[in-house]
Design an enzyme around this catalytic site. Structure first.
Site, PDB file in Angstrom:
ATOM      1  N   PHE A 136       0.860  -1.181   0.000  1.00  0.00           N
ATOM      2  CA  PHE A 136       0.000   0.000   0.000  1.00  0.00           C
ATOM      3  C   PHE A 136       0.894   1.228   0.000  1.00  0.00           C
ATOM      4  O   PHE A 136       1.717   1.398   0.887  1.00  0.00           O
ATOM      5  CB  PHE A 136      -0.948   0.039   1.200  1.00  0.00           C
ATOM      6  CG  PHE A 136      -1.917   1.186   1.098  1.00  0.00           C
ATOM      7  CD1 PHE A 136      -3.041   1.097   0.295  1.00  0.00           C
ATOM      8  CD2 PHE A 136      -1.679   2.375   1.770  1.00  0.00           C
ATOM      9  CE1 PHE A 136      -3.913   2.174   0.160  1.00  0.00           C
ATOM     10  CE2 PHE A 136      -2.544   3.457   1.646  1.00  0.00           C
ATOM     11  CZ  PHE A 136      -3.669   3.349   0.836  1.00  0.00           C
ATOM     12  N   ASP A 221       9.195   2.416   1.969  1.00  0.00           N
ATOM     13  CA  ASP A 221       8.023   3.169   2.386  1.00  0.00           C
ATOM     14  C   ASP A 221       7.804   2.878   3.864  1.00  0.00           C
ATOM     15  O   ASP A 221       7.236   1.857   4.233  1.00  0.00           O
ATOM     16  CB  ASP A 221       6.811   2.742   1.542  1.00  0.00           C
ATOM     17  CG  ASP A 221       5.520   3.429   1.992  1.00  0.00           C
ATOM     18  OD1 ASP A 221       5.508   4.015   3.089  1.00  0.00           O
ATOM     19  OD2 ASP A 221       4.524   3.350   1.251  1.00  0.00           O
ATOM     20  N   LYS A 250       2.211   9.104   8.457  1.00  0.00           N
ATOM     21  CA  LYS A 250       1.439   8.614   9.613  1.00  0.00           C
ATOM     22  C   LYS A 250       1.912   9.132  10.982  1.00  0.00           C
ATOM     23  O   LYS A 250       1.491  10.192  11.391  1.00  0.00           O
ATOM     24  CB  LYS A 250       1.400   7.086   9.572  1.00  0.00           C
ATOM     25  CG  LYS A 250       0.524   6.577   8.413  1.00  0.00           C
ATOM     26  CD  LYS A 250      -0.090   5.218   8.662  1.00  0.00           C
ATOM     27  CE  LYS A 250      -1.239   4.954   7.724  1.00  0.00           C
ATOM     28  NZ  LYS A 250      -0.884   4.525   6.375  1.00  0.00           N
TER      29      LYS A 250
HETATM   30  C1  LIG Z   1      -1.062   4.836   4.946  1.00  0.00           C
HETATM   31  C2  LIG Z   1       0.055   4.507   4.061  1.00  0.00           C
HETATM   32  C3  LIG Z   1       0.341   5.282   2.918  1.00  0.00           C
HETATM   33  C4  LIG Z   1      -0.523   6.439   2.474  1.00  0.00           C
HETATM   34  O1  LIG Z   1      -0.494   7.489   3.359  1.00  0.00           O
HETATM   35  P1  LIG Z   1      -1.586   8.681   3.193  1.00  0.00           P
HETATM   36  O2  LIG Z   1      -1.138   9.681   4.219  1.00  0.00           O
HETATM   37  O3  LIG Z   1      -2.929   8.085   3.470  1.00  0.00           O
HETATM   38  O4  LIG Z   1      -1.451   9.190   1.803  1.00  0.00           O
HETATM   39  C5  LIG Z   1       1.460   4.959   2.179  1.00  0.00           C
HETATM   40  N1  LIG Z   1       2.239   3.914   2.512  1.00  0.00           N
HETATM   41  C6  LIG Z   1       1.997   3.161   3.594  1.00  0.00           C
HETATM   42  C7  LIG Z   1       2.913   2.044   3.927  1.00  0.00           C
HETATM   43  C8  LIG Z   1       0.887   3.418   4.396  1.00  0.00           C
HETATM   44  O5  LIG Z   1       0.624   2.636   5.452  1.00  0.00           O
END
Ligand SMILES: *Cc1c(COP(=O)(O)O)cnc(C)c1O
Length: 398
Positions: A136, A221, A250
């Site tokens: 994600f 990420d 986050k």
């Molecule tokens: C939540 C998440 C995102 C996206 O973050 P947003 O602030 O909602 O755009 C990207 N990568 C990972 C691993 C995430 O958990």
């Protein structure tokens, strides 16, 4: 008469999410309260965001002070909280340079732009990024192509070109997908939204070696795994593998929206005009994040997360032993954990736990995710497991 919040939502909002029937009004630490005053233990933490707990005094004080000092300036000028946060992030990580964004998706977009520039300069214009299935990376047009999950992709064709999705935890798949047009590999060190998937020993090290051998950038990420979630300040530290580019969001602002991407000096290819953001590095957001990062380091919150993660895992495994038919696995690292069921009961279990006063995330139809604030105590962990057990009893009785 009590306001019918559900009717208001149905009338005014675009219906992009099916909400739990709980209207939350305020929070404190690992607890939140709804409009009727009912208390909940919050094991969702605003989606792995409130790592220091809701309304942490150090963060609240920083916000209060900054709100009365300066909210916004353009990046034409230097501002103080941004400089302090940049120093804190670079000095505490293996990365050398930072750019501030406003969300995880935006941080990842910036990382991909950086990778394409590096590909242009160092690999004859290579522009393709290899990412993993069940990953994600966000919801922008670019990041739905990066996110290797049909659920997030299928409605948005044509997908942005330049991304190749391969199975996670499979080095050979990355090797096979690499060609002269590849510029980077981007993965989460532990997949969060994809169901809490921890790679096998050697996968991330193998990616590092492959990227070094091929001249590719390795992007981690760390939007969910960073800021102590895995029991180390940065997710990659739990695996002893350093990326060339790291993305954060986050937990970075403990609830104030902020994202960032960092790079090693060797990947520091962006120049004036290449990238920018109106709100990125905004004084309010960076003041909140600065307070969050410094508190996290000074109080060694990651070590506490590691200890609580071990304790909670042990309690969840004991629960599994009491319900061997229903619970088939407990997995994760630090305080990014999932409980796997033999059946698709997570939506019903989450509803039953709402009634018990525990908020959970049904990360998959047959699995729940536990992403509490990192400041939980053993008593909180015990309480959560008791509530899950009572919720599970209700669900299994039908
Ligand atoms: C939540 C998440 C995102 C996206 O973050 P947003 O602030 O909602 O755009 C990207 N990568 C990972 C691993 C995430 O958990």
């Amino acid at each position: 008469m009590a306001t019918d919040w559900k009717a208001k939502e149905a009338r005014y909002y675009m219906h992009v999410v099916n909400r739990q029937p709980v209207v939350i009004e305020r929070g404190d630490g690992a607890r939140v309260w709804d409009v009727d005053g009912k208390e909940y233990l919050d094991f969702t933490a605003g989606w792995a965001v409130a790592n220091l707990g809701h309304n942490h005094p150090a963060v609240t004080e920083a916000i209060r002070r900054q709100a009365a000092t300066l909210l916004q300036m353009s990046n034409q000028f230097y501002t103080l909280p941004q400089l302090e946060l940049a120093e804190a992030l670079v000095e505490s990580s293996a990365l050398d340079r930072v750019f501030f964004a406003n969300s995880g998706a935006e941080a990842n977009e910036g990382a991909v732009k950086l990778a394409r520039k590096a590909g242009k300069l160092g690999r004859n214009g290579a522009s393709e990024v290899i990412t993993a299935f069940n990953s994600f990376h966000g919801r922008t047009i670019g990041m739905v192509a990066a996110t290797g999950n049909p659920h997030y992709q299928e409605r948005w064709h044509p997908l942005a070109p330049g991304f190749v999705n391969v199975p996670f935890d499979d080095l050979d798949a990355v090797r096979a997908a690499t060609n002269e047009n590849t510029c980077a590999v981007m993965v989460e060190v532990v997949q969060g939204e994809g169901g809490v998937n921890v790679p096998t020993e050697g996968y991330l090290k193998g990616l590092r070696e492959w990227c070094d051998a091929q001249g590719l950038l390795l992007i981690f990420d760390d939007v969910q795994c960073g800021m102590g979630r895995l029991g180390t300040l940065w997710g990659y530290e739990a695996f002893g593998v350093e990326p060339d580019v790291l993305t954060l969001a986050k937990g970075l602002g403990n609830g104030v929206p902020i994202g960032a991407f960092l790079c090693k000096e060797s990947a520091n290819v962006l120049e004036p005009g290449d990238h920018g953001s109106t709100f990125g590095g905004n004084p309010l957001a960076t003041a909140a994040a600065n307070a969050t990062v410094r508190y996290t380091i000074e109080h060694d919150v990651p070590a506490h997360a590691k200890a609580m993660g071990a304790y909670l895992t042990e309690r969840l495994n004991a629960l599994r032993e009491r319900h061997p038919g229903a619970i088939i696995d407990v997995r994760g690292m630090g305080l990014l954990l999932a409980v796997q069921f033999s059946d698709t009961l997570s939506a019903r279990l989450v509803a039953a736990c709402n009634e018990e006063g525990l908020l959970l995330n049904p990360v998959r139809p047959d699995a729940i995710r536990l992403i509490p604030p990192l400041i939980i105590t053993e008593a909180d962990a015990d309480e959560a497991v008791e509530k899950i057990e009572r919720g599970l009893a209700k669900v299994l009785q039908g």
